[in-house]
Design a protein around this motif. Structure first.
Motif, PDB file in Angstrom:
ATOM      1  N   ALA A 188       0.835  -1.210   0.000  1.00  0.00           N
ATOM      2  CA  ALA A 188       0.000   0.000   0.000  1.00  0.00           C
ATOM      3  C   ALA A 188       0.865   1.254   0.000  1.00  0.00           C
ATOM      4  O   ALA A 188       0.577   2.232  -0.704  1.00  0.00           O
ATOM      5  N   ILE A 189       1.942   1.234   0.792  1.00  0.00           N
ATOM      6  CA  ILE A 189       2.841   2.385   0.852  1.00  0.00           C
ATOM      7  C   ILE A 189       3.515   2.604  -0.490  1.00  0.00           C
ATOM      8  O   ILE A 189       3.638   3.750  -0.969  1.00  0.00           O
ATOM      9  N   GLN A 190       3.940   1.537  -1.145  1.00  0.00           N
ATOM     10  CA  GLN A 190       4.607   1.678  -2.435  1.00  0.00           C
ATOM     11  C   GLN A 190       3.662   2.255  -3.484  1.00  0.00           C
ATOM     12  O   GLN A 190       4.057   3.083  -4.304  1.00  0.00           O
ATOM     13  N   ARG A 191       2.403   1.832  -3.454  1.00  0.00           N
ATOM     14  CA  ARG A 191       1.414   2.389  -4.384  1.00  0.00           C
ATOM     15  C   ARG A 191       1.269   3.889  -4.181  1.00  0.00           C
ATOM     16  O   ARG A 191       1.247   4.664  -5.140  1.00  0.00           O
ATOM     17  N   ILE A 192       1.171   4.301  -2.930  1.00  0.00           N
ATOM     18  CA  ILE A 192       0.995   5.726  -2.631  1.00  0.00           C
ATOM     19  C   ILE A 192       2.249   6.507  -3.013  1.00  0.00           C
ATOM     20  O   ILE A 192       2.170   7.623  -3.550  1.00  0.00           O
ATOM     21  N   ARG A 193       3.428   5.922  -2.757  1.00  0.00           N
ATOM     22  CA  ARG A 193       4.679   6.605  -3.136  1.00  0.00           C
ATOM     23  C   ARG A 193       4.739   6.833  -4.641  1.00  0.00           C
ATOM     24  O   ARG A 193       5.173   7.896  -5.097  1.00  0.00           O
ATOM     25  N   ASN A 194       4.325   5.838  -5.406  1.00  0.00           N
ATOM     26  CA  ASN A 194       4.329   6.002  -6.863  1.00  0.00           C
ATOM     27  C   ASN A 194       3.394   7.133  -7.286  1.00  0.00           C
ATOM     28  O   ASN A 194       3.732   7.942  -8.161  1.00  0.00           O
ATOM     29  N   LEU A 195       2.212   7.186  -6.657  1.00  0.00           N
ATOM     30  CA  LEU A 195       1.271   8.253  -6.974  1.00  0.00           C
ATOM     31  C   LEU A 195       1.816   9.608  -6.541  1.00  0.00           C
ATOM     32  O   LEU A 195       1.627  10.619  -7.237  1.00  0.00           O
ATOM     33  N   TYR A 230       4.309  10.688  -9.126  1.00  0.00           N
ATOM     34  CA  TYR A 230       3.609  11.147 -10.325  1.00  0.00           C
ATOM     35  C   TYR A 230       2.970  12.515 -10.080  1.00  0.00           C
ATOM     36  O   TYR A 230       3.016  13.401 -10.950  1.00  0.00           O
ATOM     37  N   LEU A 231       2.388  12.699  -8.910  1.00  0.00           N
ATOM     38  CA  LEU A 231       1.774  13.981  -8.554  1.00  0.00           C
ATOM     39  C   LEU A 231       2.812  15.096  -8.551  1.00  0.00           C
ATOM     40  O   LEU A 231       2.544  16.208  -9.039  1.00  0.00           O
ATOM     41  N   GLY A 232       3.995  14.807  -8.030  1.00  0.00           N
ATOM     42  CA  GLY A 232       5.052  15.807  -8.042  1.00  0.00           C
ATOM     43  C   GLY A 232       5.417  16.226  -9.456  1.00  0.00           C
ATOM     44  O   GLY A 232       5.648  17.411  -9.733  1.00  0.00           O
ATOM     45  N   GLY A 233       5.466  15.250 -10.378  1.00  0.00           N
ATOM     46  CA  GLY A 233       5.746  15.566 -11.778  1.00  0.00           C
ATOM     47  C   GLY A 233       4.655  16.416 -12.401  1.00  0.00           C
ATOM     48  O   GLY A 233       4.930  17.342 -13.168  1.00  0.00           O
ATOM     49  N   GLY A 283      13.908  16.453  -0.163  1.00  0.00           N
ATOM     50  CA  GLY A 283      13.570  17.860  -0.334  1.00  0.00           C
ATOM     51  C   GLY A 283      12.084  18.134  -0.382  1.00  0.00           C
ATOM     52  O   GLY A 283      11.619  19.130   0.178  1.00  0.00           O
ATOM     53  N   GLN A 284      11.321  17.269  -1.052  1.00  0.00           N
ATOM     54  CA  GLN A 284       9.897  17.531  -1.219  1.00  0.00           C
ATOM     55  C   GLN A 284       9.164  17.544   0.112  1.00  0.00           C
ATOM     56  O   GLN A 284       8.327  18.412   0.363  1.00  0.00           O
ATOM     57  N   ILE A 285       9.474  16.601   0.975  1.00  0.00           N
ATOM     58  CA  ILE A 285       8.768  16.560   2.258  1.00  0.00           C
ATOM     59  C   ILE A 285       9.195  17.718   3.141  1.00  0.00           C
ATOM     60  O   ILE A 285       8.410  18.224   3.952  1.00  0.00           O
TER      61      ILE A 285
END
Length: 315
Positions: A117-124, A127-130, A251-253
Motif C-alpha cells: 500500500a505504501i509503495q502504491r501511494i509513493r508512486n502516486l 507522479y503527482l510531483g511531476g 527535499g519535497q517533504i
C-alpha cells in the motif's frame, strides 16, 4: 562477511569482504539473471547498497526475499566515509568496496521493503510531483508571454486549457492518494490530522515517507532522515559558523513541512511558543522555523505511535 553493492541502470558491482579483506569482486547485469548469478557469492554475508534512485530497489527486494540481511544506506554518508578515508579512486568496483567497508564499520540497520500500500501511494506521490512541476512550467510560460506582450488568443486559450486540465488531474490525484491513506491508515491519519498546522498533504507524505513510522524508534531518527537535524560548526573560541540543517533527507517533504510549520506557528501553541522564544533571542526566521518543524515532527511521531489524537496540554 560483508558485501558492498554499487548499482547503476544496467549493471551492478559487488565487493565481498571476509575477515576485513577483499575476497571477491565482480560485475553483474541489473536484472533477474544477474541477481541469480550473484546469489551464491553473497550467501551468509551482510549486504549493503546505496539508495540510488530507482535502480537499487528490485535488487534490494530480491536479496531481502532470499533471506539475506540487506541494508540500504544514505549515499551522502558513504561519500563522507570515502572522504574520511582520503579515497581518490572513483570506479564502480571501488565504490562497491567502499560501501562494504562502510557497512563493516557501521553495521547499518536491516532494510525492509515497504508495504504494498505504501509503495502504491509513493508512486502516486511521485507522479503527482511531476504533474505539479509540469503545471508550474506552463504557468511560467504563460506569465512570460503575457509580460512580453506577445501572446495571441489561440496560444492563450491553449495554455489556459492545459493548465485547467493539469489542475483537475492534480485534484483527482490528491483525492486518490487521500482515499488510499484512508483505506490502510485511517486511524493514524485522523490522529495526525488533529495536530494544529498539519494538513492532508503533510499527513500523506509523512505516512508514506516513513512507512507508517514503522522505520523509526524515536522522533530524532525521523528528523535526521528528513534532513532537518541541526548541524553546528564551531572550533574553539574563534571559529563560529552559522547553524545549518544536514540535508540528508528528502527535499519535497521538507517543503511540505515548512508550509505546515508556517501554519503551526500561528495555531499550534507549542510550536508558536517555541518559535516566538527563539525569535526573541535573536534567532533568524529560518532557524526558528526549522525548530518549529522539528517540534511538529516530534508531535506527529508521538501521536502516530500512541494511537491517540492530539492533546494540547501534552504537546
Amino acid at each position: 562477511m560483508v558485501t558492498g553493492i554499487d548499482c547503476s541502470k544496467d549493471y551492478f558491482d559487488i565487493a565481498v569482504l571476509k575477515e576485513g579483506k577483499l575476497a571477491f569482486t565482480d560485475r553483474f547485469t541489473n536484472n533477474m539473471e544477474g541477481f541469480m548469478d550473484m546469489l551464491p557469492h553473497i550467501v551468509d554475508t551482510h549486504v549493503a547498497m546505496e539508495a540510488t534512485g530507482p535502480y537499487y530497489f528490485q535488487l534490494a527486494r530480491f536479496v531481502h526475499g532470499s533471506g539475506i540481511r540487506v541494508s540500504v544506506v544514505n549515499p551522502l554518508a558513504v561519500r563522507r566515509f570515502a572522504q574520511m578515508r582520503m579515497s581518490r579512486t572513483k570506479t564502480d568496483r571501488k565504490d562497491a568496496l567502499v560501501i562494504a567497508e562502510f557497512a563493516q564499520m557501521t553495521s547499518p540497520r536491516p532494510w525492509e521493503p515497504p508495504k504494498e500500500a505504501i509503495q502504491r501511494i509513493r508512486n502516486l506521490e511521485t507522479y503527482l510531483g511531476g504533474l505539479k512541476q509540469r503545471r508550474q512550467m506552463l504557468s511560467n510560460q504563460l506569465h512570460a508571454f503575457e509580460a512580453a506582450g506577445t501572446m495571441d488568443k489561440l496560444l492563450n486559450d491553449e495554455i489556459r486549457g492545459e493548465l485547467e486540465s493539469h489542475d483537475k488531474r492534480i485534484r483527482d490525484m490528491e483525492l486518490q492518494i487521500e482515499e488510499l491513506i484512508k483505506q490502510d491508515y485511517a486511524e493514524m491519519a485522523t490522529n495526525i490530522r488533529s495536530i494544529p498546522g498539519i494538513g492532508p498533504r503533510s499527513v500523506s507524505m509523512l505516512i508514506t515517507a516513513t512507512d507508517g513510522f514503522s522505520m523509526f524508534e524515536n522522533h530524532r531518527q525521523v528528523i535526521s532522515y528528513f534532513g532537518l537535524a541541526p548541524r553546528i560548526y564551531e572550533s574553539g573560541a574563534s571559529v563560529k559558523g552559522r547553524g545549518h540543517i544536514c540535508k540528508m533527507g528528502m527535499g519535497q517533504i521538507r517543503k511540505v513541512l515548512y508550509m505546515a510549520a508556517t501554519s503551526a506557528i500561528r495555531c499550534n501553541k507549542s510550536c508558536k511558543d517555541l518559535y516566538e522564544r527563539l525569535r526573541s533571542r535573536g534567532k533568524s526566521y529560518r532557524v526558528a522555523l526549522i525548530a518549529a518543524v522539528n517540534k511538529l515532527i516530534k508531535q506527529v511521531f508521538a501521536i502516530a505511535k500512541s494511537g491517540e489524537a492530539y492533546k494540547a496540554e501534552l504537546a
